[in-house]
Design a protein around this motif. Structure first.
Motif, PDB file in Angstrom:
ATOM      1  N   SER A  41       0.834  -1.201   0.000  1.00 50.76           N
ATOM      2  CA  SER A  41       0.000   0.000   0.000  1.00 50.76           C
ATOM      3  C   SER A  41       0.872   1.257   0.000  1.00 50.76           C
ATOM      4  O   SER A  41       0.525   2.263  -0.633  1.00 50.76           O
ATOM      5  N   LYS A  42       2.013   1.210   0.670  1.00 49.20           N
ATOM      6  CA  LYS A  42       2.931   2.350   0.641  1.00 49.20           C
ATOM      7  C   LYS A  42       3.467   2.582  -0.768  1.00 49.20           C
ATOM      8  O   LYS A  42       3.589   3.727  -1.214  1.00 49.20           O
ATOM      9  N   ASN A  43       3.795   1.498  -1.459  1.00 45.48           N
ATOM     10  CA  ASN A  43       4.305   1.640  -2.828  1.00 45.48           C
ATOM     11  C   ASN A  43       3.244   2.197  -3.764  1.00 45.48           C
ATOM     12  O   ASN A  43       3.556   2.974  -4.674  1.00 45.48           O
ATOM     13  N   LEU A  44       1.993   1.831  -3.543  1.00 44.65           N
ATOM     14  CA  LEU A  44       0.912   2.353  -4.395  1.00 44.65           C
ATOM     15  C   LEU A  44       0.674   3.833  -4.128  1.00 44.65           C
ATOM     16  O   LEU A  44       0.306   4.586  -5.036  1.00 44.65           O
ATOM     17  N   ARG A  45       0.889   4.262  -2.879  1.00 43.52           N
ATOM     18  CA  ARG A  45       0.669   5.669  -2.516  1.00 43.52           C
ATOM     19  C   ARG A  45       1.905   6.524  -2.735  1.00 43.52           C
ATOM     20  O   ARG A  45       1.830   7.752  -2.708  1.00 43.52           O
ATOM     21  N   ALA A  46       3.066   5.903  -2.926  1.00 50.08           N
ATOM     22  CA  ALA A  46       4.349   6.605  -2.836  1.00 50.08           C
ATOM     23  C   ALA A  46       4.455   7.803  -3.764  1.00 50.08           C
ATOM     24  O   ALA A  46       5.073   8.804  -3.429  1.00 50.08           O
ATOM     25  N   LEU A  47       3.894   7.704  -4.954  1.00 51.90           N
ATOM     26  CA  LEU A  47       4.047   8.785  -5.931  1.00 51.90           C
ATOM     27  C   LEU A  47       2.767   9.595  -6.075  1.00 51.90           C
ATOM     28  O   LEU A  47       2.496  10.179  -7.110  1.00 51.90           O
ATOM     29  N   ASN A  48       1.993   9.646  -5.008  1.00 58.34           N
ATOM     30  CA  ASN A  48       0.726  10.376  -5.035  1.00 58.34           C
ATOM     31  C   ASN A  48       0.674  11.355  -3.862  1.00 58.34           C
ATOM     32  O   ASN A  48      -0.156  11.256  -2.982  1.00 58.34           O
ATOM     33  N   PHE A  49       1.609  12.310  -3.866  1.00 55.71           N
ATOM     34  CA  PHE A  49       1.689  13.293  -2.803  1.00 55.71           C
ATOM     35  C   PHE A  49       1.287  14.687  -3.285  1.00 55.71           C
ATOM     36  O   PHE A  49       1.877  15.687  -2.925  1.00 55.71           O
ATOM     37  N   GLY A  50       0.296  14.728  -4.143  1.00 55.68           N
ATOM     38  CA  GLY A  50      -0.239  16.014  -4.545  1.00 55.68           C
ATOM     39  C   GLY A  50       0.495  16.693  -5.671  1.00 55.68           C
ATOM     40  O   GLY A  50       0.370  17.904  -5.844  1.00 55.68           O
ATOM     41  N   PHE A  51       1.309  15.952  -6.442  1.00 57.13           N
ATOM     42  CA  PHE A  51       1.954  16.543  -7.607  1.00 57.13           C
ATOM     43  C   PHE A  51       1.841  15.566  -8.767  1.00 57.13           C
ATOM     44  O   PHE A  51       1.657  14.363  -8.593  1.00 57.13           O
ATOM     45  N   ASP A  52       1.933  16.109  -9.956  1.00 56.19           N
ATOM     46  CA  ASP A  52       1.863  15.309 -11.169  1.00 56.19           C
ATOM     47  C   ASP A  52       3.284  14.897 -11.547  1.00 56.19           C
ATOM     48  O   ASP A  52       4.162  15.750 -11.705  1.00 56.19           O
ATOM     49  N   VAL A  53       3.515  13.611 -11.708  1.00 53.66           N
ATOM     50  CA  VAL A  53       4.877  13.159 -12.021  1.00 53.66           C
ATOM     51  C   VAL A  53       5.371  13.746 -13.337  1.00 53.66           C
ATOM     52  O   VAL A  53       6.584  13.852 -13.555  1.00 53.66           O
ATOM     53  N   ARG A  54       4.454  14.154 -14.209  1.00 51.47           N
ATOM     54  CA  ARG A  54       4.860  14.746 -15.489  1.00 51.47           C
ATOM     55  C   ARG A  54       5.458  16.137 -15.306  1.00 51.47           C
ATOM     56  O   ARG A  54       6.052  16.688 -16.241  1.00 51.47           O
ATOM     57  N   ASP A  55       5.304  16.712 -14.094  1.00 49.57           N
ATOM     58  CA  ASP A  55       5.902  18.014 -13.813  1.00 49.57           C
ATOM     59  C   ASP A  55       7.342  17.902 -13.315  1.00 49.57           C
ATOM     60  O   ASP A  55       8.012  18.930 -13.121  1.00 49.57           O
ATOM     61  N   ILE A  56       7.809  16.684 -13.080  1.00 53.42           N
ATOM     62  CA  ILE A  56       9.195  16.489 -12.642  1.00 53.42           C
ATOM     63  C   ILE A  56      10.134  16.754 -13.817  1.00 53.42           C
ATOM     64  O   ILE A  56       9.925  16.260 -14.924  1.00 53.42           O
ATOM     65  N   ASP A  57      11.182  17.532 -13.564  1.00 53.84           N
ATOM     66  CA  ASP A  57      12.133  17.875 -14.630  1.00 53.84           C
ATOM     67  C   ASP A  57      13.216  16.818 -14.803  1.00 53.84           C
ATOM     68  O   ASP A  57      13.649  16.551 -15.926  1.00 53.84           O
ATOM     69  N   PHE A  58      13.686  16.244 -13.705  1.00 47.83           N
ATOM     70  CA  PHE A  58      14.724  15.212 -13.794  1.00 47.83           C
ATOM     71  C   PHE A  58      14.759  14.439 -12.483  1.00 47.83           C
ATOM     72  O   PHE A  58      14.154  14.841 -11.476  1.00 47.83           O
ATOM     73  N   VAL A  59      15.471  13.319 -12.502  1.00 48.36           N
ATOM     74  CA  VAL A  59      15.660  12.478 -11.318  1.00 48.36           C
ATOM     75  C   VAL A  59      17.150  12.249 -11.122  1.00 48.36           C
ATOM     76  O   VAL A  59      17.885  12.005 -12.088  1.00 48.36           O
ATOM     77  N   LEU A  60      17.603  12.331  -9.881  1.00 43.76           N
ATOM     78  CA  LEU A  60      18.975  11.979  -9.508  1.00 43.76           C
ATOM     79  C   LEU A  60      18.922  10.693  -8.688  1.00 43.76           C
ATOM     80  O   LEU A  60      18.151  10.610  -7.727  1.00 43.76           O
ATOM     81  N   LEU A  61      19.718   9.719  -9.042  1.00 41.29           N
ATOM     82  CA  LEU A  61      19.681   8.424  -8.376  1.00 41.29           C
ATOM     83  C   LEU A  61      21.025   8.132  -7.720  1.00 41.29           C
ATOM     84  O   LEU A  61      22.060   8.127  -8.378  1.00 41.29           O
ATOM     85  N   THR A  62      20.998   7.855  -6.407  1.00 40.37           N
ATOM     86  CA  THR A  62      22.245   7.648  -5.671  1.00 40.37           C
ATOM     87  C   THR A  62      22.863   6.287  -5.947  1.00 40.37           C
ATOM     88  O   THR A  62      24.083   6.172  -6.066  1.00 40.37           O
ATOM     89  N   HIS A  63      22.037   5.229  -6.032  1.00 42.42           N
ATOM     90  CA  HIS A  63      22.599   3.908  -6.315  1.00 42.42           C
ATOM     91  C   HIS A  63      21.506   2.927  -6.689  1.00 42.42           C
ATOM     92  O   HIS A  63      20.314   3.280  -6.706  1.00 42.42           O
ATOM     93  N   ALA A  64      21.910   1.682  -6.955  1.00 40.40           N
ATOM     94  CA  ALA A  64      21.016   0.729  -7.618  1.00 40.40           C
ATOM     95  C   ALA A  64      20.121  -0.065  -6.684  1.00 40.40           C
ATOM     96  O   ALA A  64      19.187  -0.719  -7.163  1.00 40.40           O
ATOM     97  N   HIS A  65      20.362  -0.083  -5.395  1.00 40.60           N
ATOM     98  CA  HIS A  65      19.535  -0.895  -4.508  1.00 40.60           C
ATOM     99  C   HIS A  65      18.055  -0.564  -4.686  1.00 40.60           C
ATOM    100  O   HIS A  65      17.678   0.607  -4.845  1.00 40.60           O
ATOM    101  N   ILE A  66      17.225  -1.602  -4.623  1.00 46.58           N
ATOM    102  CA  ILE A  66      15.807  -1.456  -4.941  1.00 46.58           C
ATOM    103  C   ILE A  66      15.096  -0.493  -4.000  1.00 46.58           C
ATOM    104  O   ILE A  66      14.138   0.180  -4.396  1.00 46.58           O
ATOM    105  N   ASP A  67      15.560  -0.376  -2.753  1.00 43.53           N
ATOM    106  CA  ASP A  67      14.904   0.575  -1.845  1.00 43.53           C
ATOM    107  C   ASP A  67      15.234   2.016  -2.207  1.00 43.53           C
ATOM    108  O   ASP A  67      14.676   2.949  -1.613  1.00 43.53           O
TER     109      ASP A  67
END
Length: 469
Positions: A41-67
């Motif tokens: 349920s956390k994963n389903l809600r994770a990207l629903n915090f009141g913003f549209d993901v299409r408004d994100i300009d870029f993502v920075l990723l620290t490393h490959a671990h799934i968490d």
């Protein structure tokens, strides 16, 4: 500027942070929640915090671990099609990890469907995978490589530099400078920090200044055992299991922990603390991750490169068999003694390790060597906490094997190492946020930062909280 804490607050998994600076919005990490019945349920809600993901300009990723990376396919599925910046080694690992994550979810859904059909139940209520293998493969096209030390501008008002975090191959801490009204502000995201003076990887690099700092706290309330104590424990586990004519089962994260464990076993054999061994690595992902590690030897420390050369010159001292197909894996269940089996997942929640635990946990002559952090709610955590009965594939399994917990192999810095790294800053950051730790660990590290370093403005953010910085 506003900073949003979308995960890894009061817990270890689900790392994801949103920064809003003027018209620029970007994420740092996009990780999956793991462990416990609430994870889905956390994963389903994770990207629903009141913003549209299409408004994100870029993502920075620290490393490959799934968490830290595991919800990237879902982010893309929901409409984000922009760049995801990370190191080249991380990209190589994600090409293995993300499709594997999707494959595990698909197989779990198939298993539940078959199980319900056998009981004559309906398909209703079976959770669908968060994303498919095809969707996981699609997001790989969005990955953009950035080398350690390079400064680049993903947006006009943002400059970023990746620095070596010493956690797993390709792991990075981030220095992010945001300009706008007033002077530029520097944010540092620790990602996951490795222990200094440990084999395989180089030590974490040291930023010198930050206006805002996010620091992990996985082991913020404890100290790891020394390497000498860790070696003694491993030798004891091997000798006890050999004398009892049992098998030694080692749950290990496919990326990082498996490679470090193979290094340590080879080193113990080289120093004659262990007799020559045959080790089965029963994880296709670990096999691929080991190949990727060997392809990036420039990221390994000199001691590890020297040991690799020794191993190549003495192939009979430690014979490693990477187990490929399912039939080979099943055949290991017929081995009743003398087997050393390293298998994923590291928290015993999925993958082939569950089959080996089902076969060997009920046998008092066998041993289970736990080598890494076990999140609350996971099977590995229940074993560490002393459970005498667990359930695997819905069936009760008694725990008669001896459980060894080896703390000194952790890929995460302990409290002392975290404080040492923080002490390298020339001045206290204006604000410090302690994240990526269970509540007690984060609170303990925050208190230690205030007490031992004298830093002001040390905060424990709440899940979903947004703060003005």
């Amino acid at each position: 500027m506003r900073l949003g804490f979308l995960g890894a607050t009061g817990e270890v998994t689900g790392s994801c942070y949103l920064l809003e600076a003027g018209d620029t919005r970007f994420l740092v990490d996009c990780g999956m929640f793991q462990g416990g019945p609430e994870a889905r349920s956390k994963n389903l809600r994770a990207l629903n915090f009141g913003f549209d993901v299409r408004d994100i300009d870029f993502v920075l990723l620290t490393h490959a671990h799934i968490d830290h990376s595991g919800l990237l396919p879902r982010l893309s599925m929901l409409g984000y099609k922009g760049p995801i910046y990370t190191t080249p080694a991380t990209i190589d690992l994600l090409e293995v990890l993300l499709p594997d994550s999707a494959h595990i979810q698909e197989k779990e859904a198939e298993w539940q469907l078959r199980h319900r059909h056998r009981r004559g139940a309906t398909e209703r209520g079976i959770p669908a995978p968060l994303y498919s293998v095809m969707q996981a493969q699609a997001v790989l096209e969005q990955l953009k490589p950035v080398n350690y030390g390079e400064s680049f501008n993903p947006a006009e008002n943002v400059s970023v530099r990746f620095r070596d975090a010493g956690h797993i191959l390709g792991s990075a801490l981030l220095e992010v400078t945001v300009s706008g009204e007033g002077r530029p502000r520097r944010l540092v995201f620790s990602g996951d920090l490795g222990m200094p003076d440990r084999p395989v990887l180089c030590d974490p690099e040291q930023p010198l200044a930050a206006d805002v700092l996010l620091v992990e706290s996985t082991y913020g309330n404890r100290s790891h055992r020394s390497l000498q104590e860790t070696e003694d424990e491993i030798v004891d586990a091997f000798e006890r299991t050999r004398a009892a004519h049992g098998n030694l089962i080692i749950p290990a994260f496919a990326v990082g922990r498996t490679q470090e464990l193979l290094y340590m076993l080879a080193d113990l054999i080289r120093r004659k603390r262990l007799a020559p061994l045959k080790v089965y690595v029963d994880s296709p992902m670990a096999s691929k991750a080991t190949q990727i590690t060997m392809a990036h030897q420039e990221l390994l420390d000199p001691e590890t490169r020297e040991l690799i050369a020794w191993q190549e010159g003495h192939p009979n001292k430690m014979r490693i068999q990477f187990v490929g197909d399912v039939e080979e894996s099943k055949a290991l269940n017929e081995v009743r003694q003398g087997a050393v089996i390293v298998s994923a997942s590291g928290m015993c929640e999925a993958g082939r390790i569950k089959y080996h635990l089902r076969e060997n946990l009920p046998r008092s002559e066998c041993s289970i060597l736990i080598t890494g952090f076990q999140a609350a709610g996971t099977l590995g955590r229940r074993l560490v906490d002393g459970a005498r009965l667990v359930h695997i594939f819905g069936q009760p399994v008694p725990v008669r094997a001896r459980i060894y917990t080896v703390g000194g192999l952790s890929a995460h810095a302990d409290q002392g190492a975290l404080l040492g790294w923080l002490g390298g800053f020339r001045a206290p950051p204006g604000k410090t946020f302690v994240v990526h730790g269970e509540a007690g660990a984060s609170a303990a590290l925050a208190a230690a930062i205030e007490e031992k370093l004298g830093w002001p403005e040390v905060h424990l953010p709440r899940p979903g909280e947004f703060v003005v910085i």
